[in-house]
Motif scaffolding. Structure first.
Motif, mmCIF file in Angstrom:
data_model
loop_
_atom_site.group_PDB
_atom_site.id
_atom_site.type_symbol
_atom_site.label_atom_id
_atom_site.label_comp_id
_atom_site.label_asym_id
_atom_site.label_seq_id
_atom_site.Cartn_x
_atom_site.Cartn_y
_atom_site.Cartn_z
ATOM 1 N N GLY A 123 1.248 -1.955 32.958
ATOM 2 C CA GLY A 123 -0.049 -1.823 34.073
ATOM 3 C C GLY A 123 -0.043 -0.401 34.439
ATOM 4 O O GLY A 123 0.644 0.638 34.031
ATOM 5 N N CYS A 180 -1.474 4.952 33.156
ATOM 6 C CA CYS A 180 -0.739 3.591 32.935
ATOM 7 C C CYS A 180 0.216 3.617 31.946
ATOM 8 O O CYS A 180 0.529 4.382 31.357
ATOM 9 C CB CYS A 180 -1.743 2.562 32.411
ATOM 10 N N GLY A 204 8.044 0.227 33.129
ATOM 11 C CA GLY A 204 7.196 0.335 34.237
ATOM 12 C C GLY A 204 7.053 1.798 34.490
ATOM 13 O O GLY A 204 7.685 2.762 33.775
ATOM 14 N N ALA A 233 -4.008 -2.380 31.892
ATOM 15 C CA ALA A 233 -3.663 -0.994 32.330
ATOM 16 C C ALA A 233 -4.609 -0.450 33.428
ATOM 17 O O ALA A 233 -6.117 -0.634 33.135
ATOM 18 C CB ALA A 233 -3.518 -0.019 31.088
ATOM 19 N N GLY A 260 4.421 -3.227 35.238
ATOM 20 C CA GLY A 260 3.454 -2.324 35.846
ATOM 21 C C GLY A 260 4.037 -1.158 36.395
ATOM 22 O O GLY A 260 5.189 -0.912 36.425
ATOM 23 N N SER A 295 -3.620 -8.812 37.448
ATOM 24 C CA SER A 295 -2.761 -9.279 36.330
ATOM 25 C C SER A 295 -3.471 -10.436 35.592
ATOM 26 O O SER A 295 -4.482 -10.983 36.149
ATOM 27 C CB SER A 295 -1.370 -10.096 36.970
#
Length: 812
Positions: free
Chosen positions: A18, A12, A114, A269, A163, A217
């Motif tokens: 994320g 992550c 990301g 994460a 993410g 999320s």
């Protein structure tokens, strides 16, 4: 490096980021005799691609192109100039050896990395994203698998979280997500890719923070005064939604259990989330590696307090997480728990299920990627962990167990880590380093960088021309040079094929099959030189009321046409202003268009509808609204036309003339003209003359006009100079940008619209080209094009309001 090893790992990213399926390169995987398929174990303890040198240590060669030079400019001839940063603070007050680079679109205030893409928010609350776009991660709706340059995707944005393959942002108190949506993590009921930022189903208003995990999320919502609650949506693997319900999957936000109403921060994460409530950390979700910090490895489906560990009074200022590890900052100390097999703590201790203090000191931020971490210690960015793709940023490709200084960046305000790349904000500029296979570094390439490089907009720009309300620029294309224009189009001066009167606030490419050599922009017309083999053809289009197209066509708006008379093929040094234009061919100055004030310098006041030769041999010409100046073959200065404000530089009194008059001093270089003023470099000294009611000649505005070339105090030689209606800008001998005069519309890039009669250095970047319109200016830095000032008719190419800081036009 050629080739990729694709491994699926629950890894992550940092801060508000994320989890994702990470792709690992060779030289990122350690080995003890065995490696994944396709790689072999080298003597240095790393897996290698076949045929690759079996060394993953420090790189002996210089850092790749685009990285900071790590050194000063070699004696600053510009030291006497007033030095002002874009944010009002002195640029040079920090590390004199710090990096110089182009501006990020609008000046960056936040940045997140990301897995293989990056997003940033500029100081106009615009959201820009770039990098991998396989699942719509960039959010531009293009469907392209990668977007290697910053693309603006939303406005009014206050926060963003990126993410592995989805992202979310907050704009106007509402949360919008985009990217992969297989489990509702992007907040839509339809399974698949959400191509552009879209409001989360049933979310409503009041959101103040958002975080994204692998398939879920979460966000903080202000539901009442002093009441901030956490809600989650998406998959509920391992209890990631924190609502105490089993397998509660869906796109609609659901409040986490516990009823706490004072949440202040979140990170997500993989399949776990942590937040800060009342200064204490609470976590929920997957705990297989002890990443919840609750003293065991059992999952939690509701927020659970992180145990005290070695400090019962610990209060957290910030948290960061990857799939199996969580870290935080407490009273200047770095604290971590969870998996440490990849040495993400920044030390060699065993993995822990309770907080372990890694280091004390002045820590203010921490960020975690899949196999590396970064933080801010004493205001300076540092990184540790795997460095096989340059993600440490120290100029090498080697692992670092302990926190190591990022090369070239003495200070930073933000740091973030992605899959195998990292970014920081320093001096309102975004800098990135590491893996770049998907364009996640934003420099327009796919080459990894081992030291920070500035994020820019589109590159390859060569020069730029600006008029009252429109702008044109040339960019290197495939086998030819492209021509782009934007802004006011009331005479089709921007796009001959569009409707008259339309404001084109985004750049449009003109006559895309041609190879363009130069471009000039007048008040309502445009001229450009096309390269045709060894020859050069001169084109003009737009308004022809005063013959300013030079084609002999009737008055009125005309489409592009070549100038056939005289039949010359060596056109160059093209300039335009007002309703006139000039160019030089075979050393002869030719001018055409409006001439009622003698501005063509042809010894009369008659308009010309075709290029007409003037006497003498010329090197350069500059045109103002109703006057002109030029340099002859000996670099002597000559001026002609109106002299109402002293613009001819001939001394006191109105000495208007249609015949060029020699002006002292001389010889001169770097000649430029504004509406009713002009500037040049004479004997290595900048001089200006003409209208000075707003300080546009670089002298105190109390002096209404300067009748002869007069030294601009406190400056050094200019290599280029341009002028607008009431402002001027120049490039110094070392390539720095300086501006002065009126800042009513932000045209000299000063915070708060502060006009200045003294030239002020803008930022710390170096520039190669410059142009000024009536109340805006543009320049090229590091191959990137940037504009600032008035934008009432789209002349900045950014689609909205005036800008007081350089911003990149939105090239399609």
């Amino acid at each position: 490096m050629a080739g990729w090893l694709r491994l699926t790992l629950p890894l992550c990213i940092a801060l508000l980021a994320g989890c994702y399926e990470r792709r690992l390169d060779a030289c990122m995987v350690t080995c003890a005799g065995a490696c994944p398929d396709g790689l072999t174990c080298g003597g240095d303890g790393y897996c290698h691609l076949p045929g690759e040198p079996a060394t993953c240590g420090a790189i002996d060669a210089a850092p790749p192109d685009g990285g900071p030079d790590g050194g000063p400019d070699g004696g600053d001839p510009d030291a006497a100039l007033v030095d002002a940063a874009l944010d009002g603070a002195p640029v040079d007050g920090g590390d004199p050896d710090g990096p110089d680079g182009g501006f990020v679109p609008g000046g960056v205030t936040a940045i997140v990395a990301g897995a293989a893409h990056t997003c940033a928010i500029d100081d106009q609350a615009q959201l820009w994203c770039w990098g991998q776009n396989v699942h719509g991660e960039v959010g531009d709706g293009s469907g392209q698998p990668r977007v290697p340059m910053p693309t603006m995707i939303a406005t009014g944005v206050t926060q963003v979280a990126a993410g592995g393959d989805h992202a979310c942002a907050i704009a106007g108190g509402r949360v919008r997500c985009w990217g992969q949506n297989l489990d509702g993590q992007s907040g839509q009921p339809t399974v698949g890719v959400v191509a552009t930022p879209t409001e989360v189903t049933g979310s409503g208003a009041g959101w103040i923070a958002v975080a994204v995990g692998a398939r879920h999320s979460c966000g903080i919502k202000q539901v009442a005064a002093a009441e901030q609650r956490v809600y989650c949506w998406g998959a509920d693997a391992h209890g990631a939604r924190g609502d105490g319900a089993a397998a509660n999957v869906g796109p609609t936000p659901t409040e986490v259990s516990g009823g706490q109403t004072t949440w202040t921060a979140l990170v997500a994460a993989g399949d776990h989330t942590c937040g800060i409530v009342g200064g204490r950390a609470q976590c929920w979700g997957d705990n297989g590696q002890g990443q919840l910090g609750v003293g065991d490895r059992l999952d939690r489906d509701a927020p659970t307090a992180v145990v005290a560990g070695d400090n019962p009074s610990r209060q957290y200022a910030q948290l960061a997480a990857n799939a199996g590890t969580t870290c935080g900052v407490h009273s200047g100390a770095l604290v971590c728990w969870g998996d440490n097999r990849q040495r993400l703590y920044g030390d060699a201790t065993a993995s822990a299920t309770a907080p372990h203090q890694v280091a004390s000191g002045a820590w203010t931020a921490v960020a975690l990627g899949d196999t590396s971490g970064c933080g801010l210690r004493g205001g300076a960015p540092v990184c540790w962990g795997a460095g096989g793709r340059g993600q440490i940023g120290d100029g090498a490709r080697a692992d670092r167990l302990a926190a190591t200084a990022v090369g070239g960046l003495a200070t930073a305000t933000t740091v973030t880590v992605g899959g195998a790349h990292a970014c920081a904000i320093s001096g309102a500029q975004a800098w990135c380093w590491g893996d770049n296979a998907s364009g996640q570094l934003g420099d327009g390439t796919r080459s990894a960088l081992f030291a920070p490089t500035a994020v820019t907009a589109t590159t390859g720009w060569i020069d730029v021309a600006a008029a009252d309300g429109h702008t044109c620029a040339r960019r290197a294309g495939a086998g030819r040079t492209e021509l782009w224009c934007w802004g006011r189009n009331d005479a089709r001066q921007v796009d001959p094929g569009s409707a008259i009167g339309a404001v084109l606030d985004r750049p449009t490419e003109l006559m895309a099959t041609r190879d363009w050599g130069e471009v000039a922009a007048g008040r309502r017309h445009t001229c450009a030189i096309e390269r045709v083999g060894a020859a050069r053809a001169l084109w003009c289009w737009g308004d022809n009321a005063r013959g300013q197209l030079g084609t002999g066509a009737p008055a009125g708006v005309q489409p592009p046409a070549t100038i056939a008379t005289p039949s010359l093929t060596t056109w160059g040094a093209l300039v335009a202003d007002g309703d006139a234009a000039c160019a030089i061919a075979e050393g002869t100055r030719y001018c055409w268009g409006r001439n009622d004030r003698g501005q063509l310098g042809l010894a009369d006041l008659a308009d010309r509808d075709r290029p007409t030769a003037g006497a003498a041999t010329w090197r350069a010409v500059a045109l103002g609204a109703t006057f002109g100046c030029g340099r002859d073959a000996q670099d002597q200065l000559w001026c002609w036309g109106s002299d109402d404000r002293g613009e001819l530089g001939l001394g006191a009194g109105d000495q208007a003339t249609a015949t060029p008059q020699q002006v002292t001093p001389g010889p001169v270089t770097a000649l430029g003209a504004g509406a009713a003023h002009a500037c040049a470099t004479s004997a290595a000294t900048p001089v200006c003359w003409g209208d000075n009611r707003e300080g546009q000649t670089g002298h105190a505005a109390a002096v209404a006009s300067i009748d002869a070339p007069t030294t601009v105090v406190g400056t050094s030689a200019w290599s280029a100079v341009v002028g607008g209606r009431a402002h001027g800008c120049a490039l110094t001998a070392s390539g720095r940008l300086a501006c002065w005069g009126s800042d009513e519309r932000g045209q000299i890039a000063q915070p708060g619209g502060q006009s200045s009669a003294a030239p002020i250095l803008i930022g710390s970047a170096t520039w190669t080209a410059l142009a000024a319109g009536a109340e805006h200016a543009c320049g090229i830095s590091g191959g990137g094009l940037y504009c600032w000032g008035d934008n009432a008719v789209g002349q900045l190419g950014v689609g909205d309001v005036a800008r007081a800081t350089p911003v990149a036009p939105l090239i399609p």
